[in-house]
Design a protein around this motif. Structure first.
Motif, PDB file in Angstrom:
ATOM      1  N   TYR A 188     -63.552   9.357  95.734  1.00  0.00           N
ATOM      2  CA  TYR A 188     -64.704  10.255  95.755  1.00  0.00           C
ATOM      3  C   TYR A 188     -66.014   9.465  95.687  1.00  0.00           C
ATOM      4  O   TYR A 188     -66.986   9.786  96.384  1.00  0.00           O
ATOM      5  N   SER A 189     -66.032   8.400  94.886  1.00  0.00           N
ATOM      6  CA  SER A 189     -67.235   7.570  94.785  1.00  0.00           C
ATOM      7  C   SER A 189     -67.556   6.911  96.130  1.00  0.00           C
ATOM      8  O   SER A 189     -68.725   6.744  96.481  1.00  0.00           O
ATOM      9  N   LEU A 229     -69.264   9.398  98.450  1.00  0.00           N
ATOM     10  CA  LEU A 229     -70.679   9.541  98.089  1.00  0.00           C
ATOM     11  C   LEU A 229     -71.487   8.320  98.519  1.00  0.00           C
ATOM     12  O   LEU A 229     -72.580   8.442  99.095  1.00  0.00           O
ATOM     13  N   LYS A 230     -70.933   7.140  98.234  1.00  0.00           N
ATOM     14  CA  LYS A 230     -71.655   5.892  98.528  1.00  0.00           C
ATOM     15  C   LYS A 230     -71.916   5.742 100.023  1.00  0.00           C
ATOM     16  O   LYS A 230     -72.993   5.282 100.442  1.00  0.00           O
ATOM     17  N   GLY A 239     -72.215   8.168 102.082  1.00  0.00           N
ATOM     18  CA  GLY A 239     -72.975   9.301 102.584  1.00  0.00           C
ATOM     19  C   GLY A 239     -72.149  10.310 103.351  1.00  0.00           C
ATOM     20  O   GLY A 239     -72.698  11.235 103.971  1.00  0.00           O
ATOM     21  N   LEU A 276     -70.278  12.374 101.986  1.00  0.00           N
ATOM     22  CA  LEU A 276     -70.550  13.553 101.164  1.00  0.00           C
ATOM     23  C   LEU A 276     -71.926  13.400 100.552  1.00  0.00           C
ATOM     24  O   LEU A 276     -72.301  12.303 100.126  1.00  0.00           O
ATOM     25  N   THR A 277     -72.657  14.493 100.455  1.00  0.00           N
ATOM     26  CA  THR A 277     -73.943  14.458  99.766  1.00  0.00           C
ATOM     27  C   THR A 277     -73.729  14.750  98.284  1.00  0.00           C
ATOM     28  O   THR A 277     -72.661  15.207  97.874  1.00  0.00           O
ATOM     29  N   ALA A 278     -74.751  14.485  97.487  1.00  0.00           N
ATOM     30  CA  ALA A 278     -74.667  14.764  96.054  1.00  0.00           C
ATOM     31  C   ALA A 278     -74.410  16.241  95.791  1.00  0.00           C
ATOM     32  O   ALA A 278     -73.857  16.602  94.741  1.00  0.00           O
ATOM     33  N   GLY A 295     -72.405  18.004  97.533  1.00  0.00           N
ATOM     34  CA  GLY A 295     -71.043  18.322  97.934  1.00  0.00           C
ATOM     35  C   GLY A 295     -70.883  18.767  99.367  1.00  0.00           C
ATOM     36  O   GLY A 295     -69.824  19.252  99.748  1.00  0.00           O
ATOM     37  N   ASP A 345     -62.606  17.866  95.398  1.00  0.00           N
ATOM     38  CA  ASP A 345     -63.988  17.972  94.948  1.00  0.00           C
ATOM     39  C   ASP A 345     -64.064  18.941  93.773  1.00  0.00           C
ATOM     40  O   ASP A 345     -63.048  19.420  93.263  1.00  0.00           O
ATOM     41  N   GLY A 391     -67.439   9.698  91.138  1.00  0.00           N
ATOM     42  CA  GLY A 391     -68.815   9.370  91.483  1.00  0.00           C
ATOM     43  C   GLY A 391     -69.752   9.814  90.379  1.00  0.00           C
ATOM     44  O   GLY A 391     -70.197  10.963  90.355  1.00  0.00           O
ATOM     45  N   GLN A 446     -68.870  13.080  88.389  1.00  0.00           N
ATOM     46  CA  GLN A 446     -68.994  14.427  88.948  1.00  0.00           C
ATOM     47  C   GLN A 446     -67.678  15.195  88.853  1.00  0.00           C
ATOM     48  O   GLN A 446     -67.653  16.373  88.489  1.00  0.00           O
TER      49      GLN A 446
END
Length: 436
Positions: A348-349, A352-353, A355, A357-359, A361, A393, A421, A424
């Motif tokens: 999951y991290s 996010l890293k 991009g 996925l956005t913060a 979700g 998620d 991440g 979250q």
């Protein structure tokens, strides 16, 4: 998981009971159990911020191994690691079956740092996990030998006391059916494995109860267990063994993930909660709720079951869009290469890293997020690049937490802390498990 879990798809999967079975009374404080990956401690050290001990009830330290003929590890080419035994309990010459560290200095320091977090968080427990995907090759030998079982038990008690630990988690993958193939001339699985596992657990329970009485504390015994019928059943003997085993355990952590893997020809959800008519595998009970029901039907008490949740996902490449344009259940060209270290695993991290996925979700960098309401699972698809990603998620974790509470299960386990991440997923899990 772990290392990564690979389950041979069982030829005949038991049909799952509906996920709406009558709830039993849930425990007042559900378990929230997270694996800490000891080999990642340089990049992901044991700190209060990384571990989040206040949100966990237990950290499982992965992994310790067992010694055999002065060596540990696995010579099989996919692992290719064998080293001299470094005794975890501090003895000079570890006996066959004794618990050992990969790196005594690093593992010892990590355990001391984890145990130090208990001062601020008295409900937080620290347990060592033994084995895993790579290092399950010696369990059959240990469990089959009375002297080796005694050595395993004695070294475990000594280790608990040496570091102030709270228990042992046995991650044997898998009794009677070694996941990593055995090298020529070695024995990694026996037909008697499951009955021998019962003996090992009984002997460990007797010793832990005696030590706990003397030390005025409880030493726990848990296992990581497969979600498929091959694990729960013992061939023609049926499922009676797992109920017997459970009587010596505090609980069973069900590895309810890796139901679909990127070497398969079609994309599919690797940790669906429930059945989806579009996926014949989930229709036959190969999903998280189906795995739980398999254990309940075998007679294991609901409060001895902890549902595993993955903090990682998998990617497929070359996936046709299909009629819905979302790549789901479509033919693909194998595992994607945009994951961690250029592989097909997407923590999951990492999502996010990168991009993807956005913060908030939602999908990013050309990916679109979709939701399968039957499976209770999210997925990402990049139509231009034809990459499809199955992952977990906050929304799917809340669905699983609801299922755990409705079924009266002991709690949730996840693999693993460094894949989150910024907590979250742990925040979503902790919040959902502890809400009324």
């Amino acid at each position: 998981m772990h290392h990564l879990k690979h389950w041979a798809m069982a030829a005949a999967l038991a049909a799952a009971m509906p996920a709406t079975a009558t709830a039993t009374t849930a425990t007042a404080a559900p378990e929230i159990v997270g694996y800490y990956p000891g080999w990642k401690s340089d990049a992901f050290p044991v700190t209060a911020a990384n571990v989040g001990a206040g949100k966990l009830t237990m950290a499982l330290y992965a992994f310790l191994d067992v010694c055999w003929d002065g060596r540990h590890g696995n010579p099989e080419p996919s692992v290719n690691y064998v080293a001299a035994c470094q005794d975890a309990a501090g003895d000079a010459a570890p006996a066959n079956g004794a618990l050992v560290f990969r790196d005594a200095a690093r593992d010892g320091a990590n355990l001391r740092a984890l145990v130090a977090l208990k001062r601020q968080h008295p409900r937080f427990k620290v347990v060592v996990s033994v084995g895993g995907w790579d290092w399950s090759n010696r369990f059959s030998n240990v469990a089959d030998s009375a002297p080796a079982r005694a050595s395993f038990v004695a070294s475990a008690v000594k280790l608990m006391r040496r570091y102030g630990l709270d228990g042992v988690d046995i991650d044997w993958e898998y009794p009677t059916e070694a996941g990593v193939p055995c090298v020529a001339g070695a024995v990694c699985a026996r037909p008697a494995d499951k009955q021998n596992f019962i003996l090992l657990a009984r002997e460990l329970r007797a010793a832990f109860d005696a030590a706990g009485k003397a030390d005025r504390k409880h030493y726990s015994i848990t296992i990581a267990a497969g979600g498929n019928a091959n694990y729960v059943n013992e061939g023609a003997a049926g499922s009676g063994w797992i109920k017997q085993l459970s009587q010596s355990l505090d609980w069973i952590n069900i590895m309810a993930y890796d139901y679909h893997m990127p070497w398969e020809k079609n994309s599919g959800h690797h940790a669906a909660l429930a059945a989806d008519a579009g996926d014949p595998v989930t229709a036959s009970g190969f999903h998280a709720a189906g795995s739980v029901q398999r254990y309940l039907r075998a007679g294991v008490a609901a409060d001895k079951l902890v549902l595993g949740v993955p903090f990682y996902g998998y990617g497929w490449k070359g996936c046709a869009p299909g009629a819905n344009g979302d790549g789901q259940y479509q033919p693909c060209d194998g595992g994607a290469t945009g994951g961690v270290d250029g592989g097909n695993s997407y923590g999951y991290s990492h999502l996010l890293k990168q991009g993807y996925l956005t913060a908030e979700g939602e999908g990013g960098q050309g990916y679109r997020r979709y939701w399968n309401d039957a499976a209770k699972a999210p997925y990402l698809y990049h139509a231009a690049q034809r990459v499809w990603i199955s992952y977990e998620d906050a929304a799917s974790i809340r669905e699983k937490a609801g299922y755990i509470k409705a079924q009266g299960l002991r709690g949730a386990m996840f693999w693993e802390l460094s894949n989150d991440g910024g907590h979250q997923l742990l925040d979503a899990l902790s919040g959902a498990m502890r809400s009324r």
